[in-house]
Every structure is written in structure tokens, then in C-alpha cells.
Design an enzyme around this catalytic site. Structure first.
Site, short mmCIF file in Angstrom:
data_model
loop_
_atom_site.label_atom_id
_atom_site.label_comp_id
_atom_site.label_asym_id
_atom_site.label_seq_id
_atom_site.Cartn_x
_atom_site.Cartn_y
_atom_site.Cartn_z
N GLU A 6 0.88 -1.13 0.01
CA GLU A 6 0.15 0.27 -0.50
C GLU A 6 1.04 0.98 0.35
O GLU A 6 0.04 2.63 0.29
CB GLU A 6 -0.98 0.18 1.16
CG GLU A 6 -2.54 -0.92 0.95
CD GLU A 6 -3.37 -0.78 2.21
OE1 GLU A 6 -2.55 -0.53 3.43
OE2 GLU A 6 -3.56 -1.44 2.21
N GLU A 37 11.32 -21.00 7.28
CA GLU A 37 11.12 -20.04 7.98
C GLU A 37 12.58 -20.43 8.98
O GLU A 37 12.87 -19.83 9.90
CB GLU A 37 10.09 -19.64 9.42
CG GLU A 37 9.61 -20.88 9.76
CD GLU A 37 8.38 -20.65 10.72
OE1 GLU A 37 7.49 -20.88 11.51
OE2 GLU A 37 7.36 -19.28 9.80
#
Length: 185
Positions: A6, A37
Site C-alpha cells: 500500500e 522460516e
């Protein structure tokens, strides 16, 4: 990832200015890659592939504060000379010790045991949003409470741009729209 995505339309920052990296790469956005991870070296490599420099800031996010991928990325940021920030939902974690600026969010136990997308995820999203908004304000992307440097690439954002110009200048909406159109929005 949402906060990074955004930044462009909301604050008109060039693509690549705010990046979101995730263990497992882009393919992990559609389907989790749980073992990714656990790879400390992959976190460091991800920063190298992005070309992180000393003028950059790396924000590592780990609910537990001990995710190897995140620790590897923060360690590499420190080696490069970039500013490192660590956001975890525990106190006194390895991430807190590794980051130059630790942000420890003691959110308490999750509503659903074993999940970190509820309390921890929500708290981390709020902190990221506060960080990105504060940085954009400091960069002059706002005028008072208005985000004046948005990228008006769709109808919603063009309407918002018109509203911002009318608010700041007192111009009629049609005049604001004409002025915005004449300069490529």
C-alpha cells in the site's frame, strides 16, 4: 506485505522503496512453506538479493522473537550497516537482542492456542502501520492530516485526490479535477 504493497499508491513512493520479504519467497504468499522460516541463511540471502544498503532500514517481524529466517535477516542488516528493527510479541528474545531497535509487544496468550495470527499478528500489523505512516509523514507525504502525495491510479484514489485538493484550496470539485487531470493526477 499489505503495508509494503500500500505504500506506493497511498504515499506515491517508487516501487521497491518499501519491500516485503517472507520466508519461502513469493511462493509462500499463496501457500505456507513452514520449513522456510527455519533457514537462517535464507534470511541473509533475501537481503543480499534485494541489495540492502547502509541507508536502508530492515524491520524483522517474528511473533516468537526467535524465527531463524528473521534473525538471519536482522544479523545481515547489522553487518551491512543498515538500521535494524525487531518486532516480536515476547520480551527479551533473540530478536530483541539482535535488533538495534527492539519493539517487544507483550500481547499475552493467543485466543486460540498455537496460533500467532490473532493477538500477535494484529499487534504487529498495528505497529507496522504506525511505523510506515510516521515515516511517510516525516518524508513530507502529508499536509496536516491529509495524505497529499497519493498515486491516483484508480477511481477511488482520484476521488480522494479531488477531495484533498478541494479541502486544501477551497476550489470547487470540477476545478480541482481539471487541475489534477492537467498535471497527470
Amino acid at each position: 506485505m499489505l503495508d509494503a504493497a500500500e505504500a506506493g499508491p497511498t504515499f506515491s513512493v517508487p516501487d521497491g522503496t518499501v519491500l516485503g520479504l517472507m520466508a519461502g519467497g513469493v511462493s509462500a504468499f499463496g501457500a505456507a512453506r513452514e520449513n522456510a522460516e527455519d533457514d537462517t541463511d535464507a534470511g541473509a540471502r533475501a537481503l543480499d538479493e534485494c541489495g540492502i544498503r547502509p541507508i536502508d532500514t530492515v524491520v524483522g517481524i517474528s511473533a516468537s522473537g526467535r524465527t531463524p529466517f528473521v534473525l538471519g535477516a536482522v544479523k545481515r542488516a547489522n553487518e551491512i550497516g543498515a538500521l535494524s528493527v525487531g518486532i516480536s510479541c515476547n520480551v527479551w528474545t533473540p530478536l530483541s537482542g539482535a535488533a538495534q531497535i527492539p519493539i517487544d509487544l507483550a500481547v499475552g496468550p493467543e485466543i486460540v492456542a498455537g496460533s500467532t495470527r490473532l493477538n500477535a499478528g494484529t499487534a504487529q500489523k498495528l505497529v507496522l502501520n504506525a511505523i510506515s505512516t510516521t515515516v511517510m509523514i516525516r518524508l513530507g507525504k502529508t499536509y496536516g492530516p491529509l495524505m497529499v502525495d497519493l498515486r491516483a491510479t484508480n477511481a477511488k484514489l482520484r476521488t480522494r485526490a479531488i477531495r484533498i485538493v478541494t479541502t486544501v484550496t477551497g476550489a470547487e470539485p470540477a476545478a480541482a479535477e481539471e487541475a489534477l487531470r492537467s498535471c497527470g493526477w
